[in-house]
Design a protein around this motif. Sequence first.
Motif, PDB file in Angstrom:
ATOM      1  N   GLN A   1     -52.940  57.792 -12.883  1.00 15.51           N
ATOM      2  CA  GLN A   1     -53.273  58.785 -12.152  1.00 15.51           C
ATOM      3  C   GLN A   1     -52.175  58.340 -10.932  1.00 15.51           C
ATOM      4  N   LEU A   2     -52.287  59.780 -10.756  1.00 20.83           N
ATOM      5  CA  LEU A   2     -51.018  59.796  -9.538  1.00 20.83           C
ATOM      6  C   LEU A   2     -51.455  60.951  -8.474  1.00 20.83           C
ATOM      7  N   THR A   3     -51.797  61.175  -7.781  1.00 13.01           N
ATOM      8  CA  THR A   3     -52.556  61.819  -6.643  1.00 13.01           C
ATOM      9  C   THR A   3     -51.723  61.746  -5.206  1.00 13.01           C
ATOM     10  N   VAL A   4     -51.578  63.157  -4.890  1.00 11.95           N
ATOM     11  CA  VAL A   4     -50.768  62.716  -3.411  1.00 11.95           C
ATOM     12  C   VAL A   4     -50.877  64.137  -2.868  1.00 11.95           C
ATOM     13  N   GLY A   5     -50.653  63.664  -1.561  1.00 10.24           N
ATOM     14  CA  GLY A   5     -51.194  64.949  -0.644  1.00 10.24           C
ATOM     15  C   GLY A   5     -50.253  64.756   0.674  1.00 10.24           C
ATOM     16  N   THR A   6     -50.365  66.484   0.286  1.00  3.79           N
ATOM     17  CA  THR A   6     -48.721  67.186   0.806  1.00  3.79           C
ATOM     18  C   THR A   6     -49.246  68.350   2.252  1.00  3.79           C
ATOM     19  N   GLN A   7     -48.132  68.966   3.217  1.00  7.35           N
ATOM     20  CA  GLN A   7     -48.656  69.834   3.972  1.00  7.35           C
ATOM     21  C   GLN A   7     -47.134  69.863   5.338  1.00  7.35           C
ATOM     22  N   ASN A   8     -47.054  70.658   6.098  1.00  9.58           N
ATOM     23  CA  ASN A   8     -46.006  71.072   7.203  1.00  9.58           C
ATOM     24  C   ASN A   8     -44.593  70.590   5.588  1.00  9.58           C
ATOM     25  N   VAL A   9     -44.692  71.781   4.970  1.00  6.20           N
ATOM     26  CA  VAL A   9     -42.775  71.760   4.064  1.00  6.20           C
ATOM     27  C   VAL A   9     -42.020  72.716   4.821  1.00  6.20           C
ATOM     28  N   GLU A  10     -40.730  71.641   5.312  1.00  4.95           N
ATOM     29  CA  GLU A  10     -39.941  73.174   4.980  1.00  4.95           C
ATOM     30  C   GLU A  10     -38.127  72.658   4.941  1.00  4.95           C
TER      31      GLU A  10
ATOM     32  N   LEU B   1     -52.512  58.113  -4.071  1.00  4.89           N
ATOM     33  CA  LEU B   1     -52.984  57.120  -4.765  1.00  4.89           C
ATOM     34  C   LEU B   1     -52.446  57.607  -6.078  1.00  4.89           C
ATOM     35  N   ILE B   2     -52.495  56.212  -6.224  1.00  4.10           N
ATOM     36  CA  ILE B   2     -51.984  55.689  -8.029  1.00  4.10           C
ATOM     37  C   ILE B   2     -53.000  54.572  -8.234  1.00  4.10           C
ATOM     38  N   THR B   3     -53.328  55.168  -9.889  1.00  6.26           N
ATOM     39  CA  THR B   3     -54.280  53.907 -10.580  1.00  6.26           C
ATOM     40  C   THR B   3     -53.464  53.693 -11.651  1.00  6.26           C
ATOM     41  N   GLY B   4     -54.146  52.914 -12.112  1.00  4.25           N
ATOM     42  CA  GLY B   4     -53.425  52.106 -13.196  1.00  4.25           C
ATOM     43  C   GLY B   4     -54.009  50.676 -13.845  1.00  4.25           C
ATOM     44  N   GLU B   5     -52.671  49.879 -14.345  1.00  2.00           N
ATOM     45  CA  GLU B   5     -53.040  49.477 -15.113  1.00  2.00           C
ATOM     46  C   GLU B   5     -52.633  47.823 -14.950  1.00  2.00           C
ATOM     47  N   ILE B   6     -52.066  46.479 -15.014  1.00  2.00           N
ATOM     48  CA  ILE B   6     -51.500  45.602 -14.472  1.00  2.00           C
ATOM     49  C   ILE B   6     -51.911  43.794 -15.458  1.00  2.00           C
ATOM     50  N   ASN B   7     -51.017  44.195 -16.488  1.00  2.00           N
ATOM     51  CA  ASN B   7     -51.969  43.702 -17.206  1.00  2.00           C
ATOM     52  C   ASN B   7     -53.242  43.665 -17.389  1.00  2.00           C
TER      53      ASN B   7
ATOM     54  N   PHE C   1     -49.903  64.016   3.787  1.00  2.00           N
ATOM     55  CA  PHE C   1     -51.530  64.667   3.936  1.00  2.00           C
ATOM     56  C   PHE C   1     -52.928  63.720   4.137  1.00  2.00           C
ATOM     57  N   LYS C   2     -52.718  62.865   4.882  1.00  2.00           N
ATOM     58  CA  LYS C   2     -54.478  62.135   4.345  1.00  2.00           C
ATOM     59  C   LYS C   2     -55.386  63.007   4.490  1.00  2.00           C
ATOM     60  N   ASN C   3     -56.232  63.175   3.360  1.00  2.00           N
ATOM     61  CA  ASN C   3     -57.346  63.736   3.532  1.00  2.00           C
ATOM     62  C   ASN C   3     -58.428  63.712   3.935  1.00  2.00           C
ATOM     63  N   THR C   4     -59.274  63.374   5.367  1.00  2.00           N
ATOM     64  CA  THR C   4     -60.090  63.413   5.841  1.00  2.00           C
ATOM     65  C   THR C   4     -61.099  64.136   5.657  1.00  2.00           C
ATOM     66  N   SER C   5     -61.554  65.111   5.446  1.00  2.00           N
ATOM     67  CA  SER C   5     -62.413  65.998   5.335  1.00  2.00           C
ATOM     68  C   SER C   5     -62.574  65.467   3.976  1.00  2.00           C
ATOM     69  N   ALA C   6     -62.135  65.304   2.918  1.00  2.00           N
ATOM     70  CA  ALA C   6     -63.264  65.029   1.553  1.00  2.00           C
ATOM     71  C   ALA C   6     -64.152  64.705   2.058  1.00  2.00           C
ATOM     72  N   ASN C   7     -64.918  63.790   0.865  1.00  2.00           N
ATOM     73  CA  ASN C   7     -66.376  63.440   0.596  1.00  2.00           C
ATOM     74  C   ASN C   7     -66.389  62.457   0.235  1.00  2.00           C
ATOM     75  N   SER C   8     -67.232  61.409   0.996  1.00  2.00           N
ATOM     76  CA  SER C   8     -66.469  59.414   1.180  1.00  2.00           C
ATOM     77  C   SER C   8     -66.959  59.319  -0.599  1.00  2.00           C
ATOM     78  N   ASN C   9     -67.103  59.717  -1.421  1.00  2.00           N
ATOM     79  CA  ASN C   9     -66.892  59.774  -2.599  1.00  2.00           C
ATOM     80  C   ASN C   9     -65.703  59.536  -3.505  1.00  2.00           C
ATOM     81  N   ASP C  10     -64.682  60.861  -2.876  1.00  2.00           N
ATOM     82  CA  ASP C  10     -63.629  61.085  -3.575  1.00  2.00           C
ATOM     83  C   ASP C  10     -62.897  60.240  -3.175  1.00  2.00           C
ATOM     84  N   PRO C  11     -62.199  59.947  -4.351  1.00  2.00           N
ATOM     85  CA  PRO C  11     -60.762  58.780  -4.125  1.00  2.00           C
ATOM     86  C   PRO C  11     -59.747  59.107  -3.444  1.00  2.00           C
ATOM     87  N   MET C  12     -60.020  60.369  -3.030  1.00  3.23           N
ATOM     88  CA  MET C  12     -58.598  60.834  -1.915  1.00  3.23           C
ATOM     89  C   MET C  12     -59.142  60.450  -0.649  1.00  3.23           C
ATOM     90  N   HIS C  13     -60.080  60.290  -0.181  1.00  2.00           N
ATOM     91  CA  HIS C  13     -61.157  60.518   0.680  1.00  2.00           C
ATOM     92  C   HIS C  13     -60.021  59.288   1.602  1.00  2.00           C
TER      93      HIS C  13
END
Length: 253
Positions: free
Chosen positions: A63-72, A158-164, A141-153
Amino acid sequence: MKKTVVLALSLCLAWTFTSCNVNDEPQNTDPQTQSKLSATASGSSSGSAENARIIVSGFAVNQLTVGTQNVEMKYYAKADLLAGINLGNLQLKSNVSTGLQTSSSSQKSTVLIASGESRLAVIGEGGTPEGNYREVSFQLFKNTSANSNDPMHQKSLLITGEINGKLTTIWTERESTLRAVSESSTGVEVDGNSELVLNFDLRKLFEGVNFATALDANGDGRIEIGPNSPDGNAAIFSRIESNLSTSVILQKR
């Protein structure tokens, strides 16, 4: 009476000065069209069609999740291109204050890879000038308002996966500004319901990274690569962060 006159003159001058400033602001008069800005992620894929995974440099991405803001977005105006003006003599214009720019600039965290498969996610949509778009800049965009249980807090990427076969998490908290440039010097044409795409290229993001050296130093069964990680992996994290600035490409769907 004298004080009243002075006050009135001061208010009049202040109003005149403010009016001049408002009227002096540049107005975008280029013809507009409806368009979208989307984002995706890419990398070399392997595995069966039923269980496709994006695997880059030995890291199998889940999984890959990215936060964005202030686009031009910056573009060459269609009218200037039709007039035959050489690109070297053209100045890039900004689509600031247009519907597409405003919609895209709101703070959001967007999933670009889920269950190992890449997906296309809309960042914003609305009116924007017709022309050839050369670059898109945006701030993480750093998600500071997300619940502490949210992976993006407290995270902007954020990138998750496996190495070996070992669960691995990569993240950053940076809110730096990134610049996605089109691969073509003429830019990406936007003319009639077009869709611009920010492609997070994982091959570029992980360039020069040797995941074979990644450690689970605290022995909790997970490899963690991020700021102040309990596993260390500082060299890998530093390389990934430095690659961020060149890892996003502007494309057209």
